[in-house]
Motif scaffolding. Structure first.
Motif, PDB file in Angstrom:
ATOM      1  N   ASP A  33       0.837  -1.196   0.000  1.00 44.30           N
ATOM      2  CA  ASP A  33       0.000   0.000   0.000  1.00 44.30           C
ATOM      3  C   ASP A  33       0.878   1.254   0.000  1.00 44.30           C
ATOM      4  OD1 ASP A  33      -2.625   1.144   0.030  1.00 44.30           O
ATOM      5  OD2 ASP A  33      -2.372   1.584   2.163  1.00 44.30           O
ATOM      6  N   LYS A  34       1.980   1.213   0.729  1.00 47.93           N
ATOM      7  CA  LYS A  34       2.921   2.338   0.754  1.00 47.93           C
ATOM      8  C   LYS A  34       3.644   2.478  -0.586  1.00 47.93           C
ATOM      9  CE  LYS A  34       3.517   2.367   5.684  1.00 47.93           C
ATOM     10  NZ  LYS A  34       4.373   2.603   6.801  1.00 47.93           N
ATOM     11  N   VAL A  35       4.016   1.358  -1.186  1.00 43.94           N
ATOM     12  CA  VAL A  35       4.662   1.387  -2.499  1.00 43.94           C
ATOM     13  C   VAL A  35       3.714   2.027  -3.519  1.00 43.94           C
ATOM     14  CG1 VAL A  35       5.490  -0.074  -4.401  1.00 43.94           C
ATOM     15  CG2 VAL A  35       6.247  -0.533  -2.063  1.00 43.94           C
ATOM     16  N   ARG A  93      15.092  -0.536  -5.993  1.00 48.47           N
ATOM     17  CA  ARG A  93      14.984  -0.882  -4.578  1.00 48.47           C
ATOM     18  C   ARG A  93      14.575  -2.341  -4.438  1.00 48.47           C
ATOM     19  NH1 ARG A  93      11.106   3.023  -1.878  1.00 48.47           N
ATOM     20  NH2 ARG A  93      12.904   4.353  -2.245  1.00 48.47           N
ATOM     21  N   SER A  99      10.043  -0.714 -10.449  1.00 51.55           N
ATOM     22  CA  SER A  99      11.296  -0.207  -9.893  1.00 51.55           C
ATOM     23  C   SER A  99      11.608  -0.850  -8.540  1.00 51.55           C
ATOM     24  CB  SER A  99      11.235   1.315  -9.745  1.00 51.55           C
ATOM     25  OG  SER A  99      10.177   1.691  -8.889  1.00 51.55           O
ATOM     26  N   GLY A 159       1.206   3.986  -2.888  1.00 47.34           N
ATOM     27  CA  GLY A 159       1.017   5.383  -2.505  1.00 47.34           C
ATOM     28  C   GLY A 159       2.142   6.285  -2.984  1.00 47.34           C
ATOM     29  N   ALA A 160       3.331   5.714  -3.168  1.00 43.58           N
ATOM     30  CA  ALA A 160       4.473   6.468  -3.680  1.00 43.58           C
ATOM     31  C   ALA A 160       4.491   6.483  -5.205  1.00 43.58           C
ATOM     32  CB  ALA A 160       5.772   5.877  -3.145  1.00 43.58           C
ATOM     33  N   GLY A 161       3.485   5.863  -5.829  1.00 41.93           N
ATOM     34  CA  GLY A 161       3.408   5.840  -7.283  1.00 41.93           C
ATOM     35  C   GLY A 161       4.368   4.865  -7.933  1.00 41.93           C
ATOM     36  N   LEU A 162       4.793   3.845  -7.195  1.00 43.06           N
ATOM     37  CA  LEU A 162       5.759   2.872  -7.699  1.00 43.06           C
ATOM     38  C   LEU A 162       5.080   1.551  -8.045  1.00 43.06           C
ATOM     39  CD1 LEU A 162       8.564   3.514  -5.049  1.00 43.06           C
ATOM     40  CD2 LEU A 162       8.381   4.491  -7.359  1.00 43.06           C
TER      41      LEU A 162
END
Length: 149
Positions: free
Chosen positions: A23-25, A104, A86, A27-30
């Motif tokens: 969800d965080k990934v 990453r 990415s 949210g960062a647009g990744l």
């Protein structure tokens, strides 16, 4: 690749922690490729991402889907990157020969499995000798993550 983050699961299972990180990934647009060692693990993670939160959606699919290039998260047992991700997520000791092609790597491992912990330690040692920026994160008792190294 220049960033490898080890996530030591101690309080939650992979199935509980992975959707929160994804969800965080998102949210960062990744985009991310999530690699596991076998199809049973992929099927479990597929169900986990579908069931994570009825009020949200983690767009994903897995090996064999019709349009892997359209997926935000792609689950696989191979070293492919069909969605041009990415971020690479390696779970429970999965290896990837082409991990340097990602920006990453999130290396998630179960601290309750001694074989998986031993593999994580060996990978940490090997990659620490490379030109990677590395960090080690442990789950906090009340949830969330704390950087330890």
């Amino acid at each position: 690749m220049n960033d490898i983050r080890f996530y030591h699961l101690q309080r939650q299972t992979l199935e509980e922690a992975l959707p929160i990180l994804m969800d965080k990934v998102a949210g960062a647009g990744l985009r991310a490729v999530i690699k596991a060692e076998d199809q049973a693990a992929i099927d479990t993670l597929d169900k986990t991402l579908w069931d994570f939160d009825p009020a949200s959606f983690l767009p994903h699919d897995k090996d064999g889907c019709d349009h892997p290039e359209d997926q935000v998260f792609f689950l696989t047992t191979t070293d492919s990157n069909p969605n041009n991700a990415s971020v690479l997520v390696l779970v429970d000791g999965a290896k990837c020969e082409t991990f340097e092609h990602f920006d990453r790597c999130l290396y998630m491992f179960d601290g309750r499995n001694e074989d998986v912990v031993a593999a994580a330690r060996a990978d940490w040692k090997q990659w620490k000798e490379g030109a990677f920026e590395m960090s080690y994160w442990q789950q906090k008792e009340m949830g969330g993550w704390e950087q330890k190294a």
